[in-house]
Design an enzyme around this catalytic site. Sequence first.
Site, short mmCIF file in Angstrom:
data_model
loop_
_atom_site.label_atom_id
_atom_site.label_comp_id
_atom_site.label_asym_id
_atom_site.label_seq_id
_atom_site.Cartn_x
_atom_site.Cartn_y
_atom_site.Cartn_z
N GLU A 199 0.80 -1.23 0.00
CA GLU A 199 0.00 0.00 0.00
C GLU A 199 0.83 1.28 0.00
O GLU A 199 0.86 2.02 1.00
CB GLU A 199 -0.94 0.00 1.20
CG GLU A 199 -1.92 -1.14 1.20
CD GLU A 199 -3.01 -0.99 2.25
OE1 GLU A 199 -2.93 -0.08 3.09
OE2 GLU A 199 -3.95 -1.79 2.23
N GLU A 388 -5.47 -8.48 0.81
CA GLU A 388 -6.00 -8.16 2.14
C GLU A 388 -7.49 -7.87 2.05
O GLU A 388 -7.92 -7.18 1.12
CB GLU A 388 -5.35 -6.90 2.75
CG GLU A 388 -3.98 -7.10 3.31
CD GLU A 388 -3.44 -5.85 4.00
OE1 GLU A 388 -4.25 -4.98 4.42
OE2 GLU A 388 -2.21 -5.73 4.10
#
Length: 476
Positions: A199, A388
Amino acid sequence: MDRRELLRLILMSSAAATVMPTKAFGNVLKYNSMSKLDFGPDFKWGVATASYQIEGAHSIDGKGASIWDTFTHEKGKIKNGHNGDVSCDFYHNYLEDIAILKSLNMKVFRFSASWSRVLPNGTGTVNQKGIDFYHKIIDACLENGIEPWMTIYHWDLPQALQDKGGWVNRDVIQWFSEYAELLTKNFGSKVKNWMVLNEPMSFTALGYLIGYHAPGKRGFKNFLPAVHHTAYCQAEGARIIRKNVPDAQIGTTFSCSHVEPWKDEKRDGKAMERWDVLLNRLFIEPALGMGYPVESLPVLKGIKKYVQKGDMEKLKFDFDFIGVQNYTREVIKKNGLIPFIKGMEVSPKDRDAKEITEMNWEVYPEGIYKIIKQFAAYKGVNKIYITENGAAFPDVVANNAVKDFQRVDYYQRYLEQVLRAKNEGINIAGYFSWTLLDNFEWSEGFKPRFGLVHVDFETQKRTIKESGLWFREFLK
Ligand code: GAL
């Protein structure tokens, strides 16, 4: 009776109940007719974790400090003054935790290396004990029939490098390359699935634009160079993996959320486009050779100052897969007072969202379907893993069990939407739950619990939650 009402009744009745078999719960929630087989025989099922959030052992066996060690010890930065010094102590409990993972019938363990555990000063001297630790994790996975998937960087930059400017300093490209070389040369013969970054938008925006995460820096003068150097490392790290592990499957992961305008399609729609750049487009587009999406968010034009000749070519990499990480959706409203982006997220409470998690995120299963579609529409995105997805709810241990039915419901409904996208022909090859263990949730401390396994942080006792048991049944 609708699903939510049914769930409420189950939750109420479960307060007094003892252990309710997973099967019985599955039968109660009749709507879930999905089976593991619907996803295909090669679909990968696993969990995702991150070094700083689970390892603990923050200063032993030669580990150097990371920006999170520093940040968590500064007053007022983390809720309740929590820190990850010990956390789940995965450093000492990894054998038990990998055994639990195996018992849940999961076949992938996604984890990250702690840069300052293997290179205490960020560059230079290697800490052999750190290297040994990751060998032990990898070996334990392989012995248990679990594939180790390694993330090179999940936010814990060595403090020694932050002291020289961290991601804002262009030298980070050299530092990061040295680190990626070290990991791939040491682990490449055993680890065949790699992710470069976790991320990038989250750690650059939270850490270098608004200062909510380590290292707590603010402003575009920090953010823009950090973005460019991170985008560069995203591709450079991948090139290093390709060189040292030619048979590796290489990806990188993105936080992403489906965005919608609040009310006025036109007015809020413009603000929504700007948020879409920040939340979803900023890092994938340069990797795909599309450059930075400056047209839709003019403040990004300032990035030019940090781009040197030949850089734009270097941002590209032909990734084997893209890791999609999704939790919720974002509803955006125009707000002229907010500098540059001129729009804001409308909080779930302010728009009467019905289901909200401990993170104040709306439960919105269709959002994962929509964001998968958005990412899959890019030419060059050929394969997607959900690296995720998960939710934090206030879990309670009673009679040695955790009846987290809300989380079971969350997973089932999100998985249905993943399957919907897959059935429409999108190449989705796996799904990793966030996460195995309750752990240190960054600036929120230990309160939000995301695990399939409950952790008592006083005693380190693990209790598999109902959601973990649900996965065990589902993946049988
Ligand atoms: C992701 C992050 C994880 C975890 C999760 C839940 O953005 O990669 O480290 O914290 O969110 O908040």
